[in-house]
Design an enzyme around this catalytic site. Structure first.
Site, PDB file in Angstrom:
ATOM      1  N   GLU A   9       3.292  -1.863  13.548  1.00 23.50           N
ATOM      2  CA  GLU A   9       2.158  -2.025  12.628  1.00 23.50           C
ATOM      3  C   GLU A   9       0.816  -2.169  13.359  1.00 23.50           C
ATOM      4  O   GLU A   9      -0.172  -1.549  12.969  1.00 23.50           O
ATOM      5  CB  GLU A   9       2.396  -3.199  11.680  1.00 23.50           C
ATOM      6  CG  GLU A   9       3.567  -3.005  10.714  1.00 23.50           C
ATOM      7  CD  GLU A   9       3.473  -1.732   9.880  1.00 23.50           C
ATOM      8  OE1 GLU A   9       2.387  -1.099   9.831  1.00 23.50           O
ATOM      9  OE2 GLU A   9       4.505  -1.341   9.296  1.00 23.50           O
ATOM     10  N   GLY A  57       0.803  -1.222   0.000  1.00 22.81           N
ATOM     11  CA  GLY A  57       0.000   0.000   0.000  1.00 22.81           C
ATOM     12  C   GLY A  57       0.830   1.264   0.000  1.00 22.81           C
ATOM     13  O   GLY A  57       0.671   2.127  -0.861  1.00 22.81           O
ATOM     14  N   ALA A  58       1.729   1.379   0.980  1.00 26.64           N
ATOM     15  CA  ALA A  58       2.522   2.588   1.111  1.00 26.64           C
ATOM     16  C   ALA A  58       3.635   2.353   2.120  1.00 26.64           C
ATOM     17  O   ALA A  58       3.640   1.327   2.800  1.00 26.64           O
ATOM     18  CB  ALA A  58       1.656   3.761   1.564  1.00 26.64           C
ATOM     19  N   MET A  59       4.569   3.309   2.198  1.00 25.47           N
ATOM     20  CA  MET A  59       5.738   3.121   3.056  1.00 25.47           C
ATOM     21  C   MET A  59       6.097   4.415   3.776  1.00 25.47           C
ATOM     22  O   MET A  59       6.190   5.472   3.158  1.00 25.47           O
ATOM     23  CB  MET A  59       6.912   2.619   2.195  1.00 25.47           C
ATOM     24  CG  MET A  59       8.183   2.387   2.964  1.00 25.47           C
ATOM     25  SD  MET A  59       7.962   1.086   4.213  1.00 25.47           S
ATOM     26  CE  MET A  59       9.066   1.700   5.481  1.00 25.47           C
ATOM     27  N   GLU A  60       6.364   4.262   5.082  1.00 21.19           N
ATOM     28  CA  GLU A  60       6.495   5.419   5.971  1.00 21.19           C
ATOM     29  C   GLU A  60       7.900   5.999   6.066  1.00 21.19           C
ATOM     30  O   GLU A  60       8.260   6.552   7.116  1.00 21.19           O
ATOM     31  CB  GLU A  60       6.026   5.001   7.375  1.00 21.19           C
ATOM     32  CG  GLU A  60       6.957   4.013   8.120  1.00 21.19           C
ATOM     33  CD  GLU A  60       6.596   2.545   7.980  1.00 21.19           C
ATOM     34  OE1 GLU A  60       5.930   2.184   6.995  1.00 21.19           O
ATOM     35  OE2 GLU A  60       6.994   1.758   8.858  1.00 21.19           O
ATOM     36  N   HIS A 115       2.897   6.620  11.492  1.00 15.62           N
ATOM     37  CA  HIS A 115       4.175   5.930  11.662  1.00 15.62           C
ATOM     38  C   HIS A 115       5.307   6.908  11.995  1.00 15.62           C
ATOM     39  O   HIS A 115       6.338   6.495  12.527  1.00 15.62           O
ATOM     40  CB  HIS A 115       4.566   5.213  10.373  1.00 15.62           C
ATOM     41  CG  HIS A 115       4.119   3.775  10.282  1.00 15.62           C
ATOM     42  ND1 HIS A 115       4.249   2.878  11.312  1.00 15.62           N
ATOM     43  CD2 HIS A 115       3.582   3.073   9.245  1.00 15.62           C
ATOM     44  CE1 HIS A 115       3.799   1.685  10.919  1.00 15.62           C
ATOM     45  NE2 HIS A 115       3.389   1.775   9.661  1.00 15.62           N
ATOM     46  N   HIS A 143      -2.306   6.292   8.237  1.00 14.79           N
ATOM     47  CA  HIS A 143      -1.434   5.222   8.718  1.00 14.79           C
ATOM     48  C   HIS A 143       0.040   5.588   8.547  1.00 14.79           C
ATOM     49  O   HIS A 143       0.825   5.515   9.501  1.00 14.79           O
ATOM     50  CB  HIS A 143      -1.762   3.935   7.960  1.00 14.79           C
ATOM     51  CG  HIS A 143      -0.953   2.745   8.360  1.00 14.79           C
ATOM     52  ND1 HIS A 143      -1.401   1.811   9.258  1.00 14.79           N
ATOM     53  CD2 HIS A 143       0.280   2.342   7.990  1.00 14.79           C
ATOM     54  CE1 HIS A 143      -0.476   0.893   9.437  1.00 14.79           C
ATOM     55  NE2 HIS A 143       0.562   1.177   8.662  1.00 14.79           N
ATOM     56  N   GLU A 144       0.414   5.977   7.345  1.00 13.31           N
ATOM     57  CA  GLU A 144       1.836   6.281   7.106  1.00 13.31           C
ATOM     58  C   GLU A 144       2.260   7.502   7.910  1.00 13.31           C
ATOM     59  O   GLU A 144       3.356   7.545   8.463  1.00 13.31           O
ATOM     60  CB  GLU A 144       2.114   6.499   5.614  1.00 13.31           C
ATOM     61  CG  GLU A 144       1.680   5.352   4.707  1.00 13.31           C
ATOM     62  CD  GLU A 144       2.110   3.971   5.170  1.00 13.31           C
ATOM     63  OE1 GLU A 144       3.168   3.841   5.801  1.00 13.31           O
ATOM     64  OE2 GLU A 144       1.354   3.003   4.908  1.00 13.31           O
TER      65      GLU A 144
HETATM   66  N1  TRP Z   1       5.563  -0.518   6.539  1.00 11.07           N
HETATM   67  C1  TRP Z   1       4.612  -0.361   5.483  1.00 11.07           C
HETATM   68  C2  TRP Z   1       3.294   0.002   6.127  1.00 11.07           C
HETATM   69  O1  TRP Z   1       2.719  -0.741   6.825  1.00 11.07           O
HETATM   70  C3  TRP Z   1       4.376  -1.525   4.597  1.00 11.07           C
HETATM   71  C4  TRP Z   1       5.508  -2.202   3.935  1.00 11.07           C
HETATM   72  C5  TRP Z   1       6.348  -3.094   4.469  1.00 11.07           C
HETATM   73  C6  TRP Z   1       5.827  -2.177   2.579  1.00 11.07           C
HETATM   74  N2  TRP Z   1       7.162  -3.627   3.535  1.00 11.07           N
HETATM   75  C7  TRP Z   1       6.860  -3.091   2.357  1.00 11.07           C
HETATM   76  C8  TRP Z   1       5.329  -1.460   1.507  1.00 11.07           C
HETATM   77  C9  TRP Z   1       7.362  -3.345   1.100  1.00 11.07           C
HETATM   78  C10 TRP Z   1       5.841  -1.708   0.247  1.00 11.07           C
HETATM   79  C11 TRP Z   1       6.842  -2.640   0.038  1.00 11.07           C
HETATM   80  O2  TRP Z   1       2.819   1.069   6.019  1.00 11.07           O
HETATM   81 ZN    ZN Z   2       2.382   0.304   8.597  1.00 14.29          ZN
END
Ligand code: TRP
Ligand code: ZN
Length: 899
Positions: free
Chosen positions: A326, A267-270, A307, A303-304
């Site tokens: 998480e 989905g996305a990354m923080e 984080h 969510h992001e």
């Molecule tokens: N930490 C991210 C979240 O929960 C998700 C995530 C973990 C992720 N590994 C990833 C996203 C690899 C993309 C690719 O918001």
């Molecule tokens: Zn997360």
């Protein structure tokens, strides 16, 4: 230190109990990138020092698919050796500078981990272990360093150069190149590193925090997408304000950036100050995005952003602690979305939706071969543990803590947690300890060691409850016995601490009864929280003139399965009267589920009615109810999913489940025909588009009505409603209404569906996210005589299809294999053969995506024959493939070992 493969080349498990602190610390990292899609050069200068608390040993740096050109220690050429993927250096001083020069090839990076190219733009993804694909490093979350990053690239091709933190310098270089230098003011683990370089534009907004400090918020997208960034920006502003208001956690950076990419594994990354998002969770306007998309964007942006504290300022000591960030952050985004709701009904709708995800996805995981505790004990590939257990069950564990210490107490706990651990990499134990320490008189503090079994024991606990009314003593005793089934590696379980929210209703009037526990002097109204901690307990309520109807597990106060032999009459009372909206909804679900299970057990033919008049009258009552919100009605009228029904069975015939549920839908369609017409008329116009809960609830109910009206028309041969639906599809002023109309035609199998689908594709051929919907609607459509698999194979030949793009692969393959059980589980095994071929094909491109797909057959051992043997054979075929990734290997071997 563990190598990742044993002598036979088999991947070996990493165990939580083997955790050891790192032998070296990295204080600063200075990275210089010369960005080139075919060959990117990375110069990495680091200051390291020995960890004095660990016995002296060589430095071992992680790497993956890197070309190493130079190693300098304090400016001098140094001797080193390679052990597998690790770069090993002996005889180092206590403190030194290490300079590494490596190259990598972003354009060939189809795994989308590390540095990759998407639509001519560079992106990174480092969580969990992607940084080692950029440079050699101690790629583990407990090594936190200060980063300085210089990006150099062609100015024409990559005008925007972004990394974490603050932009401190930028300028021109010879030969049409330019540079930007970024400094992150916070130390961070390597998994939070990010860079972006490409042709992007930004929506900007300045906001003032409570302190009066100004911040710049930016949402970066491709030039044509700027008109789809307003909602993401609003969600970000709301997130910043909410975290400060609810938990006193401010934005700690001058600038906070979000960037969207269409090629992303999740989905996305923080990443600190530079969140990278799947376009699916950023881009929205009313023409292209549905209400569900709007709501997901709000959740994921929140969510992001959250984080930034729960994950970035305080991170995980090791990946076994993943739920520390998480579970907590999902809890925070759930609370955020609820707090943005205008009223209690909308809050309840959000809670019901969250519980539905938990029960349809996490409960099966907890009962299957991949079952693991919220804090796992071992893994082969950490990417496989970004699961609904870590995320959603983890959030429920945090929610139970809030229930046990109260909302204010929980806020105090969060404050203490961040005071204690700011800048540290910590454990789930540290979190629970902080919440308990801030609330020393709470039940949580009293029961803390036992409460923490929620972190260590896998499996969904079951509560077997039954009530006895004693007319003599005017008392009602509820006996509750808890148990938890064995899961892989855990044969027996100890009792959990379970906060059980309870109310009592008068069976005759449906009114809520005052509650007085035996031995207590005061009488309480509304909901009471009873804290269970023993294997069996009895709760006695006194002062009752008749047997009450118990409303147990209100608000879904614990992630458990409640077995209580409710009579239909009791459930109808709850459905009509329970002031707790969750249990009101749940009563309807139980009624529908019972009907489905009876029909499945009875081996009735598909012409036999499944639903009785009492149920249909109750549903009519909900649909016509003058006070209930449309969103809530839509949830009550939605039958339990095929997946949820299947979970209740010991042996699953997926075709039978599909047939029965379809029969129930057909019955709801015809029996309530007039009511659906009325519901459609009452809710079809929602005025100027806004994605708020009230109007999106009305669109959802209107869409559901249209669906049932087209389904009824199919049975009766009526052409009026399909005609109206096609018109609605053409005239719709927003994607929600348009897509619901299209879905009604497709899911009823009407002949008008083909022209609507063609028109939809033509209208949106340049909107990738809409084309994903077009694919996924078809691959997920109700099967009629085995027609979906050939269609799916056809769709894969469509010029717009690509296996390399995860969103597109998911829209076709996952929608079929995971989202369409009635079409996937074929008696001729062709669905499973298709699955195994796609898993193998995807594994060579992108192991993370392949391993997710591999999980579609997790529950194979529950299947009836011939499905069971055929599924097993398909899994074995994948497992036998040589050179499988660790990711897919772990999933299929666990599936086979399970049974
Ligand atoms: N930490 C991210 C979240 O929960 C998700 C995530 C973990 C992720 N590994 C990833 C996203 C690899 C993309 C690719 O918001
Ligand atoms: Zn997360």
């Amino acid at each position: 230190m563990l190598l990742q493969r044993d002598a036979q080349g088999q991947p070996i498990a990493i165990r939580r109990e083997d955790y050891a602190a790192p032998a070296f610390w990295i204080d600063t990292v200075d990275l210089t990138f010369d960005l080139d899609p075919a060959k990117t050069r990375v110069l990495n200068r680091m200051q390291l020092r020995r960890n004095p608390e660990v016995p002296a040993q060589p430095l071992r740096l992680d790497g993956d698919e890197l070309n190493l050109a130079r190693v300098l220690v304090n400016g001098q050429g140094a001797s080193f050796r390679m052990e597998g993927d690790q770069l090993v250096i002996d005889g180092l001083p206590d403190a030194f500078e290490l300079e590494l020069f490596t190259t990598c090839c972003p354009i060939k990076n189809t795994k989308l981990m590390g540095l990759f190219v998407s639509e001519d733009t560079f992106f990174t993804q480092c969580e969990a272990e992607g940084f080692r694909r950029i440079t050699y490093f101690l790629d583990r979350p407990d090594v936190m360093a200060m980063y300085t990053v210089t990006l150099r690239a062609s100015k024409a091709a990559y005008p925007v150069l972004l990394s974490n933190g603050n932009l401190v310098d930028q300028g021109e270089l010879p030969e049409g190149r330019h540079f930007a230098k970024w400094v992150d003011p916070f130390k961070k683990p390597s998994y939070l590193f990010a860079l972006v370089a490409g042709k992007l534009v930004a929506r900007e907004q300045r906001i003032k925090a409570r302190s009066g400090k100004e911040h710049l918020l930016q949402v970066y997208v491709r030039a044509g997408d700027l008109d789809k960034t307003e909602h993401a920006m609003n969600s970000l502003v709301n997130s910043v304000l909410w975290d400060e208001a609810r938990f006193g956690l401010p934005l700690d950076l001058d600038r906070f950036m979000i960037v969207a990419t269409s090629d992303f594994n999740m989905g996305a990354m923080e990443n600190k100050g530079l969140n990278i998002f799947n376009t699916k969770y950023v881009l929205a306007n009313q023409a292209t995005a549905t209400d569900a998309d709007y709501s997901n964007i709000e959740s994921v942006v929140g969510h992001e952003y959250f984080h930034n504290w729960s994950g970035d300022r305080v991170t995980c000591r090791d990946w076994f602690q993943l739920s520390l960030k998480e579970g907590l952050t999902v809890f925070r985004d759930q609370e955020f979305s609820q707090d943005l709701c205008a009223d209690a009904s909308a809050r309840a709708v959000k809670r019901i939706e969250d519980v539905r995800v938990l029960r349809t996805a996490q409960f099966p995981e907890d009962a299957g071969p991949m079952a693991h505790p919220v804090r796992p004990d071992s893994y082969i590939e950490i990417s496989n543990f970004y699961t609904v257990t870590i995320y959603e069950k983890g959030a429920e564990v945090v929610r139970m803590m809030q229930t046990l210490v109260g909302r204010k107490g929980f806020e105090k706990g969060i404050t203490l947690y961040f005071e204690r651990h700011d800048g540290q990499a910590v454990t789930c134990d540290d979190f629970a300890q902080a919440i308990a320490d801030a609330n020393p008189d709470s039940e949580l503090a009293r029961l803390l060691p036992q409460f923490k079994r929620w972190y260590s024991q896998a499996g969904t606990p079951r509560l077997a409850a039954h009530g006895v009314y004693d007319a003599q003593n005017r008392s009602y005793t509820l006996s509750v016995v808890q148990s938890c089934p064995p899961t892989p590696g855990q044969q027996t379980k100890e009792p959990f601490v379970i906060p059980l929210n309870i109310g009592l209703l008068d069976a005759a009037t449906g009114r809520e009864l005052p509650m007085q526990l035996e031995g207590e002097s005061d009488v309480a109204r509304g909901t009471r929280t009873i804290v269970l901690s023993r294997a069996g307990e009895q709760i006695t309520f006194v002062g009752l003139d008749a047997e009450p109807v118990p409303s147990i597990l209100r608000g879904f106060s614990a992630p458990v399965i409640l077995d209580f032999a409710y009579t239909d009459a009791q459930l109808l009372t709850l459905l009509a009267n329970d002031p707790d909206p969750f249990n009101r909804w749940e009563a309807g679900q139980r009624l529908g589920l019972c009907a489905a299970l009876q029909a499945i057990a009875a081996h009735a033919t598909d012409t036999t009615p499944v639903l009785n008049d009492a149920y249909l009258d109750a549903m009519r009552g909900v649909l016509r109810h003058p006070q209930l919100d449309a969103a809530f009605k839509e949830l009550v009228l939605t039958l339990p999913s095929e997946t949820y029904i299947a979970e209740q069975l010991d042996v699953v015939d997926p075709q039978r489940v599909h047939l029965v549920r379809e029969a129930m839908r057909a019955q709801l369609a015809t029996a309530l025909f007039a009511d659906w017409e009325q519901a459609y008329e009452d809710n079809k116009d929602t005025g100027a588009y806004t994605p708020d809960p009230t109007s999106s609830g009305r669109r959802a109910l209107a869409g559901m009505a249209l669906n049932f009206l087209c389904l009824a028309a199919r049975a009766s041969g009526d052409t009026v409603w399909p005609g109206k639906t096609l018109q609605r599809f053409k005239d719709a002023g927003n994607m929600t209404d348009r897509f619901n109309a299209l879905n009604a035609l497709v899911s009823s199998g009407h002949t008008l569906a083909a022209q609507a689908l063609a028109r939809f594709h033509a209208m949106f051929k340049d909107e990738a996210l809409v084309i994903d919907k077009w694919f996924s609607l078809q691959a997920g459509a109700s099967d009629r005589g085995g027609d979906i698999l050939p269609l799916v194979k056809q769709l894969m030949k469509h010029p717009d299809f690509s296996l390399k793009n995860p969103n597109r692969a998911r829209s076709v393959i996952f929608s079929y294999c995971s989202g369409n059980p009635g079409a996937f589980h074929r008696a001729d095994a062709a669905g499973y053969v298709f699955w195994s071929e796609r898993v193998i094909e995807l594994d060579a491109i992108n192991p993370q995506v392949a391993a997710r797909l591999a999980r579609a057959l997790d529950r194979w051992s529950k299947l009836a024959e011939p499905y069971r043997s055929a599924a097993r054979e398909a899994i074995a075929r994948v497992a036998a493939k040589p050179d499988l990734s660790k990711d897919t290997h772990e999933v299929v071997t666990r599936a086979l070992a399970g049974n």
